[in-house]
Design an enzyme around this catalytic site. Structure first.
Site, PDB file in Angstrom:
ATOM      1  N   ASP A  54     101.777 -13.888  30.045  1.00 17.23           N
ATOM      2  CA  ASP A  54     102.409 -13.018  29.055  1.00 17.23           C
ATOM      3  C   ASP A  54     102.166 -13.682  27.699  1.00 17.23           C
ATOM      4  OD1 ASP A  54     104.029 -11.651  27.319  1.00 17.23           O
ATOM      5  OD2 ASP A  54     105.894 -11.968  28.421  1.00 17.23           O
TER       6      ASP A  54
ATOM      7  N   LYS B 134     100.235 -12.766  17.206  1.00 19.38           N
ATOM      8  CA  LYS B 134      99.903 -11.549  17.943  1.00 19.38           C
ATOM      9  C   LYS B 134      99.903 -10.326  17.020  1.00 19.38           C
ATOM     10  CE  LYS B 134     101.482  -9.160  22.139  1.00 19.38           C
ATOM     11  NZ  LYS B 134     102.501  -9.270  23.216  1.00 19.38           N
TER      12      LYS B 134
ATOM     13  N   GLU C 210     102.199  -4.400  29.334  1.00 16.88           N
ATOM     14  CA  GLU C 210     103.440  -5.133  29.587  1.00 16.88           C
ATOM     15  C   GLU C 210     104.479  -4.329  30.374  1.00 16.88           C
ATOM     16  OE1 GLU C 210     104.328  -6.496  25.663  1.00 16.88           O
ATOM     17  OE2 GLU C 210     102.627  -7.870  25.673  1.00 16.88           O
TER      18      GLU C 210
ATOM     19  N   ASP D 101     110.739  -1.837  26.250  1.00  9.88           N
ATOM     20  CA  ASP D 101     110.325  -3.220  26.024  1.00  9.88           C
ATOM     21  C   ASP D 101     110.337  -3.529  24.530  1.00  9.88           C
ATOM     22  OD1 ASP D 101     109.015  -5.623  25.716  1.00  9.88           O
ATOM     23  OD2 ASP D 101     107.263  -5.081  26.909  1.00  9.88           O
TER      24      ASP D 101
END
Lengths: 615, 179
Positions: free
Chosen positions: A23, A86, A184, A206
């Site tokens: 992850d 990211k 994800e 999420d």
């Protein structure tokens, strides 16, 4: 390794190679693997924590520090310590994202974001992510005492083609074969689904550090089918921190804070936010500034951000053709779902209490590990299949800057579409193609993925030259384009490189650069591995010595003990892994007759009713 | 091979959505590249090709509107590709669409969201009606293939459906602005 020696007693089925799930998060990253049938997060940072802060610090001397130790350096070296990288993946330097509150120094003049950091060359987000992945790979290798070369890496479902490409490139830089880019929310559902044997319709909400995703999934007999997905790649818990930090800066009347102050205030804001998930009020101290913040105030300030997640949820439901009451459950993922205001919002939106029984920080990595196991372990291949979707529509620019949609969002991947182009001028031998991704009608409002020129069209009169362009999206959601001239059958493969991506040549150069250091890295790593291995062998040998010392033939015991002492000294002094390896092999050979006797006794005991486990 | 052939179904408008989903799942389980041995590049490529065809067929057939357009294309009129539309669209149909678009543009400028919603509801109903009319014609074509009048009528109604869909997309974008 010789058979029948001490090492075999210790580990009868020494694993060969491991595929892990990673992850790669905005605020922290995790690595997990399926061990004895169960997914588990592995220690990823110093101190054994499974959370590796996604922070990379570049030292003036050229070294790189990743994780908690890098975080500790952020306040003193704000420009050289990169966080939340990211958010920059696949983005251009002119993107609004690069202009937000942060302490980075950017290098201009290229289509790719470059950070100016200490220790030499400017670095791209792909390289920074590569450092995080490399660290996770090494930690996993340290755990398994074996090479880890394959990984499933998770990405927000809403990541576009450029962001996916960048993530895959980062994996390549870290020396990982990326088996799959897994969305994800799908990973989270996989972790929940396999644990509970659930069937039905689920929404996965999420909210991570920097991205928000919502997906609607249907689980039937081991098939996880994504029905729809939506979200915002620039919304997350980091934004809560920023809102809070801006309030602090305003209260402190700091109009032009230094980068160090920004970093410090952001860290305090983050800590305050986390405290307020359990406490009603918290007092913060910044130098001589004191301020009390209540949970009610925080909720008031972040309300617009939390509400921003609503439309994406409603759209995802609509795309799946569902009402909230059709759902069988709502799953919470991401550390930011710990914020009570977020939970309340989700409960209200979907009309039910969400599930959160798996640690929301770990659930994505656990799901990725399951997928890695499914893809590499042929014994498990029949259990589960994931059917994922394309998150954003793919289209082409047509006359007047209008988008012609070729593949609509939420199409199950892999998928493809073809478009026919005709020449509009006599003798025209080339045409320009502009690929975009997004839902808006105008090219200017969509994400530009790639521009390319189809050349080599035979000279024909206008309208006679016909070129079929085919778009293929693979199971990772990544696009490839091929073109064929229909009258002559001449075909052309085009590599679509995102406008803000790295070229293959750049990636190659980065790989070369990392290989220069790789040689010494590998030797150092092997040495550490052999040291750990020797430690285990020594502990095991001592145990056997105590329990089965009577099995030594006369004259055997003294040389054996001498060999152990020698190995013990070598563990501390050896600087070359091969020296240790040789010593281990020698001990292995020397101990074989003794070990055989130990095994025979164990077998005899087991037959007479004792369990081997007693040894 | 038509999209219907992929699923082993007859080329008819009426189909059982649950059954289609089940067939898609079963075929995906059989063909998906994740099921191919990772080392076998050829098997992998074949798996990608077959699954791509499967997913494309599924995307079209599971959607009541796309399915109608596809059946019309099978009957010889491809409205999905540029220049494929009928040139002889009745003038009142064009007027209807123009009026609606003007009304929406006005609501947009005035930021009159309730008005936009009201228009969208009206168009949604119109689209449902147009689709139903098109389906009736397509079903006629199913039973008696050589029926140019039915094909033409279906293409007119589906052209309306397409205009209405664009209208609804615009109204949706406006709705999101309101949120």
């Amino acid at each position: 390794m010789a058979a029948g020696g001490l090492m075999q007693i210790h580990d009868p089925q020494k694993p060969r190679g491991f595929a892990v799930g990673i992850d790669l998060g905005t605020t922290h990253s995790l690595v997990a693997a399926v061990i004895e049938g169960k997914p588990r997060c592995l220690p990823a940072d110093v101190g054994g924590s499974v959370l590796l802060p996604s922070v990379v610090h570049y030292q003036a001397a050229g070294g790189v520090v990743v994780g908690k130790n890098a975080q500790a350096l952020a306040a003193d070296f704000p420009g050289d310590t990169l966080k939340s990288v990211k958010r920059f993946m696949g983005k251009g330097p002119d993107d609004p994202e690069t202009k937000r509150l942060g302490a980075y120094r950017f290098v201009g003049g290229k289509p790719v974001v470059r950070f100016d950091v200490a220790g030499g060359q400017p670095v791209t987000p792909v390289e920074v992510s590569g450092e995080i992945l490399r660290t996770l790979k090494r930690r996993a290798e340290g755990h398994f005492m074996a090479k880890v070369e394959q990984a499933v890496i998770t990405v927000p479902a809403y990541f576009d083609d450029a962001q996916r490409q960048a993530t895959k490139d980062a994996g390549r830089l870290a020396g990982l074969e990326v088996l799959r880019l897994l969305n994800e929310p799908t990973a989270a559902a996989l972790a929940y689904g396999l644990d509970k044997g659930s069937q039905g319709l689920f929404a996965v909400y999420d909210l991570g550090g920097g991205t928000f995703d919502v997906s609607i999934l249907k689980l039937v007999e081991g098939v996880f089918e994504v029905k729809s997905t939506g979200g915002d790649t620039a919304l997350g818990g980091d934004d809560f921190d920023r809102v809070l930090a801006e309030k602090f800066l305003a209260a402190m009347k700091l109009e032009a804070p230094t980068p160090s102050q920004v970093v410090q205030v952001l860290a305090v804001a983050r800590a305050a936010k986390e405290r307020l998930s359990v406490a009603d009020r918290v007092e913060v101290g910044l130098d001589d500034h004191r301020q009390v913040v209540t949970r009610a105030e925080l909720e008031e300030w972040i309300r617009p951000l939390v509400q921003k997640t609503g439309p994406a949820c409603r759209r995802a439901l609509k795309d799946a053709g569902l009402k909230p009451s059709d759902l069988d459950g709502v799953v919470l993922v991401g550390g930011s779902t710990r914020v009570p205001a977020v939970r309340r919002f989700v409960a209200e939106l979907f009309g039910r209490e969400p599930l959160a029984d798996i640690d929301p920080d770990q659930v994505v990595a656990l799901g990725a590990a399951i997928q890695a196991d499914l893809l590499t372990n042929s014994a498990r291949a029949d259990e589960v299949l994931l059917l994922d979707v394309l998150p954003l529509s793919l289209g082409l620019e047509t006359m007047g800057g209008v988008v012609e949609r070729l593949i609509p969002r939420n199409s199950t991947v892999p998928t493809a579409a073809a478009q026919l182009f005709t020449t509009f001028q006599d003798g025209q031998n080339a045409m320009d193609v502009h690929v975009v991704q997004g839902e808006r009608e105008l090219v200017a409002d969509c994400r530009s993925l790639a521009r390319f020129r189809l050349s080599g069209i035979p000279a024909l009169s206008a309208g006679m030259g016909r070129v079929e362009v085919r778009f293929q999206v693979d199971a990772d959601g990544i696009l490839a384009v091929s073109a064929k001239e229909l009258s002559t059958g001449v075909s052309q493969e085009i590599t679509v490189k995102p406008s803000h991506g790295l070229t293959d040549a750049e990636i190659e150069q980065m790989l070369l650069d990392s290989i220069e250091h790789a040689e010494e890295d590998v030797r150092a790593r092997f040495l550490r591995e052999q040291q750990v291995e020797a430690g285990r062998v020594l502990a095991d040998a001592r145990k056997q010595l105590a329990q089965n010392g009577d099995l030594f033939e006369p004259g055997e015991r003294a040389p054996f003990e001498a060999a152990l002492a020698e190995l013990e000294a070598l563990v501390r002094t050896a600087t070359d892994f091969q020296v240790l390896e040789t010593a281990l092999r020698a001990l292995d050979a020397q101990s074989r007759p003794f070990v055989e006797r130990v095994m025979n006794r164990a077998i005899a005991d087991a037959v007479s009713g004792h369990s081997v486990e007693e040894y | 091979m038509t999209h219907f052939d992929v699923f082993g179904l007859p080329p008819r408008y009426t189909l059982d959505a649950a059954d289609l989903e089940k067939r898609h799942r079963a075929l995906a389980l059989e063909w998906h590249p994740d099921r191919a041995a990772p080392s076998d590049a050829r098997a992998h490529r074949v798996a990608v090709e077959r699954t791509t065809a499967l997913n494309d067929a599924y995307r079209v057939l599971k959607d009541p509107i796309r399915r109608a357009f596809y059946l019309l294309a099978l009957a010889g009129v491809d409205l999905d590709h540029a220049g494929g539309g009928p040139r002889d669209l009745p003038i009142e149909m064009l007027e209807e669409v123009l009026e609606l678009r003007e009304a929406l543009a006005e609501a947009k400028t005035a930021k009159d969201f309730p008005r936009a919603r009201e228009l969208a509801a009206r168009v949604e109903a119109e689209r449902t009606g147009a689709l139903a009319a098109a389906v009736l014609c397509l079903e006629l074509v199913e039973t008696s293939p050589a029926n140019p009048v039915a094909v033409k009528k279906a293409s007119h109604q589906l052209s309306r459906v397409r205009y209405f869909t664009r209208f609804l997309e615009e109204a949706d974008a406006l709705e999101e602005e309101a949120l």
